[in-house]
Design an enzyme around this catalytic site. Structure first.
Site, PDB file in Angstrom:
ATOM      1  N   GLN A 587      18.251  50.372  12.483  1.00 32.07           N
ATOM      2  CA  GLN A 587      19.575  50.608  13.096  1.00 32.07           C
ATOM      3  C   GLN A 587      19.461  51.155  14.276  1.00 32.07           C
ATOM      4  O   GLN A 587      18.496  51.670  14.901  1.00 32.07           O
ATOM      5  CB  GLN A 587      20.193  51.688  12.102  1.00 32.07           C
ATOM      6  CG  GLN A 587      20.996  51.317  11.069  1.00 32.07           C
ATOM      7  CD  GLN A 587      20.179  50.490   9.955  1.00 32.07           C
ATOM      8  OE1 GLN A 587      19.020  50.993   9.775  1.00 32.07           O
ATOM      9  NE2 GLN A 587      20.689  49.503   9.525  1.00 32.07           N
ATOM     10  N   GLY A 588      20.242  50.493  15.056  1.00 32.13           N
ATOM     11  CA  GLY A 588      20.418  50.629  16.701  1.00 32.13           C
ATOM     12  C   GLY A 588      19.838  49.712  17.291  1.00 32.13           C
ATOM     13  O   GLY A 588      19.692  49.704  18.790  1.00 32.13           O
TER      14      GLY A 588
HETATM   15  N1  ARG Z   1      22.271  46.038  11.280  1.00 33.12           N
HETATM   16  C1  ARG Z   1      21.289  46.933  12.204  1.00 33.12           C
HETATM   17  C2  ARG Z   1      21.904  47.424  13.371  1.00 33.12           C
HETATM   18  O1  ARG Z   1      22.945  47.343  13.514  1.00 33.12           O
HETATM   19  C3  ARG Z   1      19.945  46.240  12.486  1.00 33.12           C
HETATM   20  C4  ARG Z   1      19.075  46.474  11.080  1.00 33.12           C
HETATM   21  C5  ARG Z   1      17.861  46.157  11.199  1.00 33.12           C
HETATM   22  N2  ARG Z   1      17.271  46.640   9.829  1.00 33.12           N
HETATM   23  C6  ARG Z   1      15.791  46.155   9.701  1.00 33.12           C
HETATM   24  N3  ARG Z   1      15.585  46.726   8.434  1.00 33.12           N
HETATM   25  N4  ARG Z   1      15.415  45.317  10.326  1.00 33.12           N
HETATM   26  O2  ARG Z   1      21.230  48.059  14.280  1.00 33.12           O
END
Ligand code: ARG
Length: 661
Positions: A587-588
């Site tokens: 996230q981020g």
């Molecule tokens: N949707 C996430 C964001 O807004 C990205 C998540 C990526 N997660 C992962 N397990 N690769 O930051």
């Protein structure tokens, strides 16, 4: 006898030369005996055109062998003609005892006696008279070409009928000149052809036709016979043709000259003969032909119509070949009309096709231009002022990150590793990548609720970075708007952000390369890539990170991601699965770059391209799903182009972010 004296007196008076025409010469003391040791000479001279007759009526000179004692010598110039001595019988008969004729106008008599005489000698008595020379009789001199007429004291030449006496008063020639030919075709031959031509003649013929036509001369092989000089030259008899400053010939012999194209509408034919020879002469045919104009009017020009041959009164339109133009003064004209003129030249010869002048070459941003000439085919050389630009556009994907073997886990990025990365805030946190001097590529889900994002760029440390603002956010048209919390489909998770101002490229900020859908930019399964962002470093860590992190992930089969978790999320063609072994985005990081090295033999200088955009994932540290950039190249290009077109030209100077370039 009386008549003869009268005549002599008469001629003697007429002659301008005042020399006497007769006289008497006697030895000293004649008719008494001549003295010893005598030496006396007489110069005899008669007028021009005469010879000297010398005759003796008395001769009584001491005889000796070879006249060595006493003698009378007759001398012409330095040459002794005769030496006289001894006694000749007296001419009491009234006839001279000795008579001589000398073909000369002067001679000398020399009388000498030695110291003694055995008896008395009375000496000599001689007369001389001037006598006419018959010049015509003298065959060696041959003074006249034809008839020779002698008269007393001279001669004159005369000619047979139809011949005229030349100015030299000796030669006769035929007056054969003055023929003027104006018919379009005709025949000209030597006088009396095929009977032998006259000697000592100069015949001149003129052919004069309408301007615009040239005279052609042809000879039949058998119609040519002109005397050749002993040395093989044409110095005896010759045929010469003169046309408009050009000369053909002189010709002679038995072989006629080949067809002559005189390129002139006026021709002079000159036939010259000397005294001898018995050749039959020549006959020629003349005809006319239009004088052709050259097949090109001027250099680098195109003629319309395009003919093999142009003649008098033909007209063409002249245009220039590519790169050339017609310039009159400071005006340019697209074409001009030229006429083939009577003399075989084109009109408007002052006009020409000159190389086009392109003027000063255009200036380019971040570049300098050098050139010497600006005419057609000249070259200008462009150079970039900074190494962050190339002539085709900006340099992309430039990184200081060395190609590494696999290292695992996240690491702190250094400035220069990913100088295109942008931090997004104001609403969702995430990342983006600069792809040119004004556009950032990110994920749609990042900006769908945040059309005025705040961006940070230029440093891995967010506190050191520069804030940029966005002018426009364009989400992919196929992105399904909706609540991110309950989203089941991240298909087409891609968006473009246009910055408010263009950015000047430098070491701290420059674009990443876009893939080009080629072998070079389509990552294979298991290929490693880099993912970077300011997102969470683990599921449990706090959301805010100050320093940019990056991790090495490898591309996986979509199945691997699908099977790793139980989920009702949609997997589509536009998504790439990457990660594993604990390396992942989190996230981020959304919207941020997944980058790959170009596949190439020489990796050293190759930069990084943007293969994916961080899109979604379930548990951080497992797999992540990335938007495949290769699938959106057309949309990216068209969207940028269209928007920039609508914007028009931007006058603002690009924003400088990096302190040192
Ligand atoms: N949707 C996430 C964001 O807004 C990205 C998540 C990526 N997660 C992962 N397990 N690769 O930051």
């Amino acid at each position: 006898m009386g008549t003869r004296w009268l005549l002599l007196v008469l001629f003697g008076c007429i002659n301008v030369d005042s020399s006497p025409i007769f006289g008497e010469i006697t030895s000293p003391n004649y008719p008494q005996g001549y003295p010893n040791n005598a030496k006396e000479s007489w110069n005899v001279q008669v007028p021009e055109g005469y010879g000297i007759r010398l005759y003796f009526i008395h001769q009584d000179i001491e005889p000796s062998d070879g006249c060595e004692y006493d003698s009378l010598k007759v001398i012409i110039g330095d040459a002794v003609q005769e030496t006289l001595c001894g006694r000749s019988k007296d001419g009491s008969t009234g006839h001279p005892i000795k008579e001589r004729y000398y073909p000369t106008t002067t001679l000398k008599l020399l009388f000498t006696s030695d110291f003694s005489n055995q008896e008395r000698y009375t000496g000599f008595s001689a007369y001389y008279t001037a006598v006419d020379v018959d010049e015509c009789e003298d065959s060696s001199a041959n003074p006249c070409s034809h008839f020779c007429n002698n008269y007393i004291g001279g001669y004159f030449c005369s000619c047979p009928p139809e011949y005229d006496l030349h100015e030299d008063q000796h030669t006769c020639g035929v007056n054969c000149s003055g023929g003027l030919y104006t018919e379009l075709r005709g025949q000209i031959s030597s006088p009396g052809y095929p009977s032998p031509y006259p000697e000592n003649s100069v015949c001149e013929y003129k052919v004069q036709l309408e301007p615009g036509f040239q005279i052609i001369l042809t000879f039949q092989p058998t119609d040519f016979d002109i005397e050749v000089a002993n040395d093989g030259s044409c110095s005896y008899d010759s045929l010469t043709i003169k046309a408009k400053g050009r000369k053909f010939g002189p010709f002679c012999g038995k072989n006629p000259p080949p067809r002559i194209e005189t390129a002139s509408s006026e021709v002079d034919i000159i036939f010259q003969t000397d005294s001898g020879g018995d050749n039959k002469g020549w006959k020629l045919l003349y005809s006319e032909e239009a004088i052709p104009c050259p097949s090109h009017v001027t250099e680098n020009a195109i003629l319309d119509p395009q003919n093999d041959k142009y003649i008098y009164k033909d007209t063409v339109t002249v245009t220039c070949e590519e790169g050339y133009e017609i310039v009159i003064g400071n005006k340019k004209i697209p074409s001009f009309r030229a006429n083939c003129q009577a003399d075989g030249t084109w009109s408007h010869s002052h006009l020409s096709c000159q190389p086009v002048d392109c003027g000063a070459p255009e200036e380019v941003d971040y570049g300098e231009v050098k050139y010497e000439e600006s005419t057609y085919k000249s070259e200008a050389k462009y150079n970039c002022k900074s190494k962050y630009y190339t002539l085709s556009g900006e340099v992309c994907g430039k990184t200081t990150l060395q190609l590494q073997s696999r290292i695992y886990g996240g690491s702190k990025a250094k400035n220069g590793y990913f100088p295109w990365i942008m931090h997004f805030s104001f609403g969702s946190l995430g990342g983006g990548s600069l792809i040119n001097d004004q556009w950032v590529l990110t994920a749609a889900h990042m900006v769908q609720d945040n059309l005025q994002p705040k961006l940070l760029a230029g440093n891995v440390d967010l506190r050191e970075s520069i804030e940029l603002s966005a002018k426009k956010v364009i989400i992919h048209p196929n992105w399904k708007e909706g609540d991110n919390e309950n989203r089941k489909n991240y298909d087409n998770d891609i968006a473009l952000v246009q910055l408010s101002r263009k950015i000047e490229m430098g070491p701290c900020i420059c674009p990443v390369c876009l893939p080009d859908n080629s072998e070079k930019t389509s990552p294979d399964i298991d290929e490693i890539g880099y993912v970077a962002g300011w997102g969470k470093t683990s599921d449990k860590s706090k959301a805010k990170v100050r320093y940019l992190q990056y991790a090495i992930v490898s591309v996986r089969k979509t199945e691997d991601c699908k099977n790793s978790v139980v989920t009702d999320q949609a997997f589509t063609e536009n998504m790439m699965c990457a990660g594993g072994s604990g390396n992942d985005s989190c996230q981020g990081d959304s919207g941020g770059p997944l980058m790959f090295r170009y596949v190439t033999d020489e990796v050293e200088d190759e930069g990084l391209y943007l293969g994916g955009i961080v899109s979604w994932g379930l548990n951080c540290g497992e797999f992540g799903m990335y938007t495949i950039v290769n699938n959106y190249l057309g949309w990216i290009r068209d969207t940028i182009q269209q928007t920039e077109q609508e914007d028009g030209e931007q006058k603002d100077k690009p924003l400088r972010i990096c302190k040192d370039l």
